[in-house]
Design an enzyme around this catalytic site. Structure first.
Site, PDB file in Angstrom:
ATOM      1  N   TYR A  82      -9.946 -10.367  -6.993  1.00  0.00           N
ATOM      2  CA  TYR A  82      -8.861 -10.501  -8.390  1.00  0.00           C
ATOM      3  C   TYR A  82      -9.300 -11.688  -9.215  1.00  0.00           C
ATOM      4  O   TYR A  82      -8.628 -11.635 -10.345  1.00  0.00           O
ATOM      5  CB  TYR A  82      -7.553 -10.365  -7.873  1.00  0.00           C
ATOM      6  CG  TYR A  82      -7.157  -9.165  -7.166  1.00  0.00           C
ATOM      7  CD1 TYR A  82      -7.184  -7.901  -7.635  1.00  0.00           C
ATOM      8  CD2 TYR A  82      -7.138  -9.185  -5.680  1.00  0.00           C
ATOM      9  CE1 TYR A  82      -6.935  -6.634  -7.019  1.00  0.00           C
ATOM     10  CE2 TYR A  82      -7.052  -7.851  -4.877  1.00  0.00           C
ATOM     11  CZ  TYR A  82      -6.858  -6.825  -5.549  1.00  0.00           C
ATOM     12  OH  TYR A  82      -6.518  -5.681  -4.810  1.00  0.00           O
ATOM     13  N   HIS A  97      -2.333   3.087  -5.901  1.00  0.00           N
ATOM     14  CA  HIS A  97      -3.487   1.485  -5.385  1.00  0.00           C
ATOM     15  C   HIS A  97      -3.762   0.969  -6.878  1.00  0.00           C
ATOM     16  O   HIS A  97      -3.796  -0.192  -6.636  1.00  0.00           O
ATOM     17  CB  HIS A  97      -4.848   2.044  -4.859  1.00  0.00           C
ATOM     18  CG  HIS A  97      -5.208   0.983  -3.682  1.00  0.00           C
ATOM     19  ND1 HIS A  97      -4.334   0.963  -2.723  1.00  0.00           N
ATOM     20  CD2 HIS A  97      -6.233   0.312  -3.811  1.00  0.00           C
ATOM     21  CE1 HIS A  97      -5.298   0.001  -1.896  1.00  0.00           C
ATOM     22  NE2 HIS A  97      -6.208  -0.614  -2.729  1.00  0.00           N
ATOM     23  N   LYS A 103      -1.822  -1.899   7.386  1.00  0.00           N
ATOM     24  CA  LYS A 103      -3.296  -1.458   7.785  1.00  0.00           C
ATOM     25  C   LYS A 103      -3.880  -1.990   9.117  1.00  0.00           C
ATOM     26  O   LYS A 103      -3.718  -3.453   9.107  1.00  0.00           O
ATOM     27  CB  LYS A 103      -4.148  -2.033   6.660  1.00  0.00           C
ATOM     28  CG  LYS A 103      -5.614  -1.351   6.585  1.00  0.00           C
ATOM     29  CD  LYS A 103      -6.412  -1.266   5.415  1.00  0.00           C
ATOM     30  CE  LYS A 103      -7.767  -0.442   5.596  1.00  0.00           C
ATOM     31  NZ  LYS A 103      -8.713  -0.962   4.256  1.00  0.00           N
ATOM     32  N   ARG A 162       1.010  -1.326   0.106  1.00  0.00           N
ATOM     33  CA  ARG A 162       0.018   0.036  -0.023  1.00  0.00           C
ATOM     34  C   ARG A 162       0.744   1.347  -0.045  1.00  0.00           C
ATOM     35  O   ARG A 162       2.092   1.355   0.370  1.00  0.00           O
ATOM     36  CB  ARG A 162      -0.757  -0.114   1.173  1.00  0.00           C
ATOM     37  CG  ARG A 162      -1.929  -1.189   1.137  1.00  0.00           C
ATOM     38  CD  ARG A 162      -2.681  -1.253   2.606  1.00  0.00           C
ATOM     39  NE  ARG A 162      -3.907  -2.054   2.749  1.00  0.00           N
ATOM     40  CZ  ARG A 162      -3.385  -3.173   3.319  1.00  0.00           C
ATOM     41  NH1 ARG A 162      -2.278  -3.522   4.073  1.00  0.00           N
ATOM     42  NH2 ARG A 162      -4.449  -4.198   3.252  1.00  0.00           N
ATOM     43  N   ARG A 178      -1.008  -1.627  -6.941  1.00  0.00           N
ATOM     44  CA  ARG A 178      -1.237  -2.809  -6.143  1.00  0.00           C
ATOM     45  C   ARG A 178      -2.337  -3.769  -6.822  1.00  0.00           C
ATOM     46  O   ARG A 178      -2.039  -4.851  -6.740  1.00  0.00           O
ATOM     47  CB  ARG A 178      -1.911  -2.216  -4.811  1.00  0.00           C
ATOM     48  CG  ARG A 178      -2.384  -3.282  -3.733  1.00  0.00           C
ATOM     49  CD  ARG A 178      -2.698  -2.693  -2.526  1.00  0.00           C
ATOM     50  NE  ARG A 178      -3.131  -3.478  -1.277  1.00  0.00           N
ATOM     51  CZ  ARG A 178      -2.880  -4.206  -0.551  1.00  0.00           C
ATOM     52  NH1 ARG A 178      -1.486  -4.226  -0.393  1.00  0.00           N
ATOM     53  NH2 ARG A 178      -3.585  -4.924   0.115  1.00  0.00           N
ATOM     54  N   HIS A 216      -4.570  -8.897   3.554  1.00  0.00           N
ATOM     55  CA  HIS A 216      -5.984  -8.931   3.601  1.00  0.00           C
ATOM     56  C   HIS A 216      -6.382  -9.701   4.879  1.00  0.00           C
ATOM     57  O   HIS A 216      -5.763 -10.836   5.058  1.00  0.00           O
ATOM     58  CB  HIS A 216      -6.666  -9.446   2.104  1.00  0.00           C
ATOM     59  CG  HIS A 216      -6.535  -8.552   1.300  1.00  0.00           C
ATOM     60  ND1 HIS A 216      -6.628  -8.966  -0.004  1.00  0.00           N
ATOM     61  CD2 HIS A 216      -6.264  -7.169   0.958  1.00  0.00           C
ATOM     62  CE1 HIS A 216      -6.569  -7.847  -0.991  1.00  0.00           C
ATOM     63  NE2 HIS A 216      -6.481  -6.727  -0.073  1.00  0.00           N
TER      64      HIS A 216
END
Length: 276
Positions: free
Chosen positions: A251, A216, A151, A126, A219, A242
Site C-alpha cells: 500500500y 475488497h 483468514k 474482509r 479494504r 496480514h
C-alpha cells in the site's frame, strides 16, 4: 481428504475449493484422482490456463489440493509428484479516493445497506469477516470488534469509532438481527456475498463511479487512506490481519505520501529538529 483438512483446521471454504479442484481434474480424465499421473495433472493445468484463462490463484489452489492428495492421503513422496507454483504477480492494489467512497455512501438510502458498506470501509475487514460477524463480537464498551472468522481462523481486534458504532446501533434497533450482525431474510443466517456485491455495485453506479467496485476494493481503500492519514505500517498490518509486513507494504506504492512530514536532515535549527 475432507477429514484431513478438517484436522488441519482449514476453513469450510478452503475445503470446498480443494475438493472441487480434484473433482474437476478427475472428471476431465474420467479417472479417480489417485490414478492420475503427474504428467496428466500438468497437462490438465496447461489446458485450463490456455482454454479457460484461469488465474494464478486457481492454479495454486489446484496444486495445494494435489499435494494434500499425494502426500497426506496417498502417502507418496512429494518429489515424485511435485508441481512448481507459478511466479507471484506483484500488482498494485486499485483504490478509490476518500471523496469517491463518501459520495458512494451518500447514494445509499437503505439503512442496512448503509451500515454494511460503512462498516466495511471504516474497518477494512474482509468480506467473509463482515458477513460472519456476530453480535457478541462487538464490544461497544471498549469500542472494539473481535474478528473471530479471520483468514486462517486467526482472531484479531479492530477498534471502531463512535461514529460507526452509532450507525450500527441505529441499524440494530430497526432490524434486530438474531445472531449475525447482517442477516438475510432468514433469521440466524448470514447475509449473502452476492447481495453484498450487488448493493455495492448499485451504489457505485449511482455515484457515477465507472470502475468495478468490489468489497475488497473497500479494504484496499481503507488501507491506503489509513497510511495517508499517518497510521504506521505495523499498526496497519495488525488491523488488516496480514501475516507479514511485506504484504502490507504494497500500500506504500499506492498511498499519496506527499503531505507527510519529512524532516530536513540538513537543517541544523534546533527548533526544527525538535519538531517545533
Amino acid at each position: 481428504m475432507i477429514a484431513e483438512m478438517q484436522i488441519r483446521n482449514y476453513s469450510p471454504r478452503t475445503i470446498g475449493s480443494y475438493v472441487s479442484s480434484l473433482i474437476q481434474v478427475s472428471q476431465y480424465y474420467q479417472l479417480s484422482p489417485e490414478h492420475i499421473s503427474l504428467e496428466q495433472f500438468k497437462d490438465y493445468l496447461t489446458h485450463r490456463i490456455n482454454e479457460d484463462k484461469i488465474s494464478n490463484a486457481t492454479i495454486n489452489q489446484a496444486i495445494g489440493a494435489w499435494r494434500i492428495l499425494q502426500c497426506d492421503i496417498l502417502h507418496r513422496n512429494w518429489k515424485a509428484f511435485q508441481v512448481k507454483r507459478p511466479r507471484i504477480e506483484k500488482k498494485i492494489p486499485r483504490v478509490l479516493s476518500q471523496a469517491q467512497i463518501l459520495s458512494l455512501l451518500d447514494t445509499v438510502s437503505n439503512l442496512k445497506h448503509y451500515a454494511l458498506l460503512s462498516l466495511a470501509y471504516a474497518t477494512g475487514m474482509r468480506r467473509n469477516e463482515i458477513l460472519h460477524l456476530q453480535l457478541k463480537d462487538i464490544d461497544s464498551a471498549r469500542n472494539m470488534i473481535l474478528v473471530s472468522q479471520g483468514k486462517g481462523h486467526k482472531q484479531r481486534q479492530i477498534p471502531i469509532h463512535n461514529s460507526t458504532l452509532g450507525i450500527l446501533r441505529e441499524y440494530y434497533k430497526k432490524y434486530r438481527p438474531a445472531k449475525f450482525l447482517f442477516e438475510g431474510y432468514k433469521p440466524g443466517v448470514p447475509y449473502s456475498a452476492s447481495s453484498f456485491r450487488n448493493i455495492l455495485y448499485k451504489a457505485a453506479k449511482r455515484a457515477c463511479i465507472t470502475r468495478k467496485v468490489t468489497p475488497h476494493l473497500l479494504r484496499h481503500s481503507f488501507a491506503t487512506h489509513m497510511l495517508e492519514k499517518g497510521l504506521n505500517l505495523k499498526r496497519l498490518q495488525l488491523l488488516l490481519g496480514h501475516n507479514t509486513m511485506k504484504t502490507t507494504s504494497v500500500y506504500l506504492h499506492v498511498a499519496d505520501m506527499s503531505s507527510a512530514n519529512v524532516p530536513d536532515l540538513l537543517n541544523t535549527d534546533k527548533d526544527t529538529q525538535n519538531g517545533k
